[in-house]
Design an enzyme around this catalytic site. Structure first.
Site, PDB file in Angstrom:
ATOM      1  N   ASP A 194       0.866  -1.172   0.000  1.00 29.50           N
ATOM      2  CA  ASP A 194       0.000   0.000   0.000  1.00 29.50           C
ATOM      3  C   ASP A 194       0.907   1.228   0.000  1.00 29.50           C
ATOM      4  O   ASP A 194       2.104   1.141   0.318  1.00 29.50           O
ATOM      5  CB  ASP A 194      -0.889  -0.041   1.245  1.00 29.50           C
ATOM      6  CG  ASP A 194      -1.670   1.236   1.451  1.00 29.50           C
ATOM      7  OD1 ASP A 194      -2.313   1.701   0.491  1.00 29.50           O
ATOM      8  OD2 ASP A 194      -1.622   1.784   2.571  1.00 29.50           O
ATOM      9  N   ASP A 196      -0.271   5.242   0.639  1.00 32.13           N
ATOM     10  CA  ASP A 196      -0.573   6.278   1.629  1.00 32.13           C
ATOM     11  C   ASP A 196      -0.810   5.663   3.000  1.00 32.13           C
ATOM     12  O   ASP A 196      -1.617   4.739   3.151  1.00 32.13           O
ATOM     13  CB  ASP A 196      -1.806   7.066   1.190  1.00 32.13           C
ATOM     14  CG  ASP A 196      -1.543   7.857  -0.078  1.00 32.13           C
ATOM     15  OD1 ASP A 196      -1.087   9.004   0.031  1.00 32.13           O
ATOM     16  OD2 ASP A 196      -1.780   7.310  -1.176  1.00 32.13           O
ATOM     17  N   ASP A 218      -2.345  -0.153   5.889  1.00 32.34           N
ATOM     18  CA  ASP A 218      -2.704   0.484   7.161  1.00 32.34           C
ATOM     19  C   ASP A 218      -4.194   0.696   7.359  1.00 32.34           C
ATOM     20  O   ASP A 218      -4.664   0.772   8.491  1.00 32.34           O
ATOM     21  CB  ASP A 218      -2.012   1.851   7.266  1.00 32.34           C
ATOM     22  CG  ASP A 218      -2.602   2.846   6.275  1.00 32.34           C
ATOM     23  OD1 ASP A 218      -3.204   3.848   6.710  1.00 32.34           O
ATOM     24  OD2 ASP A 218      -2.492   2.610   5.060  1.00 32.34           O
TER      25      ASP A 218
END
Length: 254
Positions: free
Chosen positions: A23, A25, A206
């Site tokens: 991932d 961001d 996240d």
């Protein structure tokens, strides 16, 4: 009071039998009020490039950003990637596939109308950002935390009755994304292609949207790595902060 959630250990280092999915961001770069304002640290880009070389190209970005944004952010690297939460998927050969759904003219007109209404809505809430991603639309409230309820309510009102799209909540953001697109599907699709096929998937993420990827990695007997302390999560391993991800990547690059 006892903690009801597991204390996750840090992930091991990847070996040559792994495939790495990242991932962007909140995992490789810190969040910003303006998603276009972020920059990737050169040493992180270099570490990812070295890991990709070692894994014979089995490193991919799995992001809510469009592929064009990812390519600008990671240049001169040109990695396999899934953009728009898996709506766009590009393998090592460079060919891009789009998931069916949310692409007919009626739906495109609907999304355009939602975009126009969202712009008018955001005008009344300074700090709310409307991000047009082409096939998806994101409403960010990081710059206006007091508007969270109103932004979510706007999104819920406008998704009703449209079978081609769904809402994807995230960290200070909600997105209108094509139905059938998610990061888990993208990982499974890439895992069917070389150089990923036959490897052990390792996915770092996240946010809520990354739970699809964690489920896919777990189902494929790989590793799922949560960045941060968000709960609940299906992730098995964890790294506390973005800078810990950077350190872990640097360790893997040698």
């Amino acid at each position: 009071m006892a903690n009801d959630y597991p204390l996750r250990p840090p992930p091991p280092l990847v070996d040559d039998a792994c495939a790495l999915f990242l991932d962007v961001d909140g995992t490789l770069i810190e969040f910003a009020e303006d998603p276009e304002a972020v920059r990737l640290l050169p040493e992180v880009r270099q570490a990812i490039g070295r890991i990709s070389d070692r894994l014979e190209g089995a490193v991919a970005l799995i992001s809510g950003r469009p592929l064009a944004q990812l390519d600008r952010l990671f240049a001169p690297l040109h990695l396999p990637a899934a953009g728009l939460h898996g709506h766009q998927v590009r393998g090592l050969g460079g060919q891009t596939h789009a998931v069916d759904g949310g692409t007919d003219s009626d739906t495109s007109q609907w999304l355009h109308a939602v975009h126009q209404q969202a712009m008018r809505f955001a005008h009344g809430y300074p700090g709310v950002l409307v991000e047009d991603k082409g096939r998806s639309l994101a409403l960010h409230w990081r710059g206006a935390p007091h508007a969270a309820h109103e932004v979510r309510a706007f999104a819920e009102r406008h998704i009703r009755g449209n079978a081609g799209y769904r809402l994807q909540p995230g960290d200070h953001v909600v997105e209108f994304i094509p139905e059938g697109s998610d990061k888990g599907r993208a990982i499974r699709q890439l895992m069917q292609q070389l150089p990923f096929r036959g490897r052990l998937p390792v996915f770092l993420g996240d946010d809520l949207t990354d739970e699809y990827g964690f489920d896919a990695a777990n189902t494929l007997h790989g590793w799922s790595v949560l960045v941060g302390e968000r709960e609940p999560s299906a992730a098995v391993f964890a790294l506390p902060r973005v800078r810990d991800v950077h350190d872990w990547l640097q360790e893997n690059a040698y």
